[in-house]
Write a protein that holds these residues in place. Structure first.
Motif, PDB file in Angstrom:
ATOM      1  N   PRO A  94     -17.874 -12.550  -4.141  1.00 47.71           N
ATOM      2  CA  PRO A  94     -16.578 -13.236  -4.072  1.00 47.71           C
ATOM      3  C   PRO A  94     -16.321 -13.789  -2.674  1.00 47.71           C
ATOM      4  N   GLU A  95     -15.718 -14.970  -2.604  1.00 43.35           N
ATOM      5  CA  GLU A  95     -15.392 -15.560  -1.305  1.00 43.35           C
ATOM      6  C   GLU A  95     -14.403 -14.690  -0.543  1.00 43.35           C
ATOM      7  N   SER A  96     -13.533 -14.007  -1.259  1.00 46.90           N
ATOM      8  CA  SER A  96     -12.501 -13.192  -0.615  1.00 46.90           C
ATOM      9  C   SER A  96     -13.072 -11.998   0.134  1.00 46.90           C
ATOM     10  N   SER A  97     -14.368 -11.725  -0.045  1.00 48.81           N
ATOM     11  CA  SER A  97     -14.980 -10.596   0.657  1.00 48.81           C
ATOM     12  C   SER A  97     -15.362 -10.953   2.091  1.00 48.81           C
ATOM     13  N   SER A  98     -15.227 -12.223   2.458  1.00 54.68           N
ATOM     14  CA  SER A  98     -15.534 -12.638   3.829  1.00 54.68           C
ATOM     15  C   SER A  98     -14.440 -13.556   4.347  1.00 54.68           C
ATOM     16  N   ASP A  99     -14.280 -13.595   5.672  1.00 56.56           N
ATOM     17  CA  ASP A  99     -13.295 -14.477   6.285  1.00 56.56           C
ATOM     18  C   ASP A  99     -13.815 -15.908   6.279  1.00 56.56           C
ATOM     19  N   GLU A 101     -12.568 -20.428   5.657  1.00 53.99           N
ATOM     20  CA  GLU A 101     -11.627 -21.415   5.131  1.00 53.99           C
ATOM     21  C   GLU A 101     -12.394 -22.507   4.395  1.00 53.99           C
ATOM     22  N   ARG A 131     -17.228 -24.405   2.578  1.00 51.84           N
ATOM     23  CA  ARG A 131     -16.460 -23.346   3.220  1.00 51.84           C
ATOM     24  C   ARG A 131     -17.094 -22.969   4.558  1.00 51.84           C
ATOM     25  N   ASP A 161      -7.699 -21.685  -1.763  1.00 56.46           N
ATOM     26  CA  ASP A 161      -7.723 -20.224  -1.706  1.00 56.46           C
ATOM     27  C   ASP A 161      -9.124 -19.701  -2.003  1.00 56.46           C
ATOM     28  N   PRO A 162      -9.535 -18.598  -1.371  1.00 56.04           N
ATOM     29  CA  PRO A 162     -10.851 -18.032  -1.660  1.00 56.04           C
ATOM     30  C   PRO A 162     -10.915 -17.467  -3.068  1.00 56.04           C
ATOM     31  N   ASP A 164     -11.668 -14.853  -5.885  1.00 54.80           N
ATOM     32  CA  ASP A 164     -11.706 -13.394  -5.926  1.00 54.80           C
ATOM     33  C   ASP A 164     -12.868 -12.868  -6.751  1.00 54.80           C
TER      34      ASP A 164
END
Length: 243
Positions: A94-99, A101, A131, A161-162, A164
């Motif tokens: 998931p993109e949300s697992s890393s910082d 934009e 990203r 938004d990243p 999930d």
């Protein structure tokens, strides 16, 4: 190749035989059932059995001896050490697992290499989600995901938004597509001015470029992930058994 999502028949057979080896039904040193026995038991074709046995041999689960058959070696020691390859990691995590934009999300003309990997005409349009990934507040890589326009429709890929969930899981749930295998290429080149600026790269430092082309079980191109890694901040390591 990936054997994790609902796979073709040969991969299902690979998983079934791996489970039997791990459970002790087929202990190390024992003779594996013959091709005919596997065909009859699992109700599959001979090419399916041959493909599954080839995968097991290449991964180190079994060994073949001329005139004697195939013998079980057991769970390969390397299996527990295997990590997702660079391109695969960005497709399943998931993109949300890393910082980071999202710096681009639009339909754009595809570069020649991406067009070839997607099996589309050069300069035709595809959807791009790009990203900039950061660690400890510093940019570390640029991840670009290219896919046919029709495959991006009805997804969250246009959002800033990243995600999930991983891209594979997202496209499977939204579009019903299933990733079967990835063809990965790694090349080196100098960054463009824009890439160097985004990554804060020093002059004359090259990029490691990882291209991961995803295909379905029929061989149709689904997605291409392009990962740009400054060569002075990354190294690529792989581990695999010797057959």
């Amino acid at each position: 190749m990936s054997l994790e999502s609902v796979p073709p028949k040969y991969a299902q057979l690979v998983q079934a035989l791996q489970r039997r080896i791990e459970s002790g039904d087929y202990p190390p040193g024992s003779l594996l059932p013959s091709e005919n026995q596997l065909i009859n038991e699992f109700g599959v074709s001979r090419p399916t059995v041959v493909a599954a046995l080839r995968v097991l041999r290449e991964q180190g689960w079994i060994d073949s001896q001329q005139g004697k058959g195939r013998f079980v070696r057991g769970r390969p020691a390397m299996t527990s050490m295997e990590q997702p390859r660079p391109g695969q990691a960005y497709l399943i995590g998931p993109e949300s697992s890393s910082d980071g934009e999202v710096v681009e999300a639009a339909a754009l003309a595809v570069p020649n290499r991406i067009a070839a990997l997607l099996d589309i005409d050069p300069k035709s349009k595809a959807f791009l989600r790009r990203r900039l990934v950061s660690r400890n507040g510093e940019p570390t890589e640029i991840v670009s995901v290219w896919l046919p326009l029709e495959l991006s429709e009805g997804t969250d890929l246009t959002s800033a938004d990243p995600l999930d969930e991983g891209l594979r899981e997202h496209l499977q749930s939204r579009k019903g597509v299933r990733f079967d295998h990835i063809v990965e290429q790694i090349v080196a080149r100098m960054p463009t001015t824009e890439e160097a600026k985004r990554l804060g790269m020093l002059k004359n430092v090259p990029l490691l470029c990882v291209y991961a082309a995803v295909r379905d079980a029929a061989g149709h191109a689904l997605v291409v992930a392009e990962v740009l890694l400054p060569a002075d901040r990354h190294e690529l390591e792989d581990a695999y058994p010797i057959g």
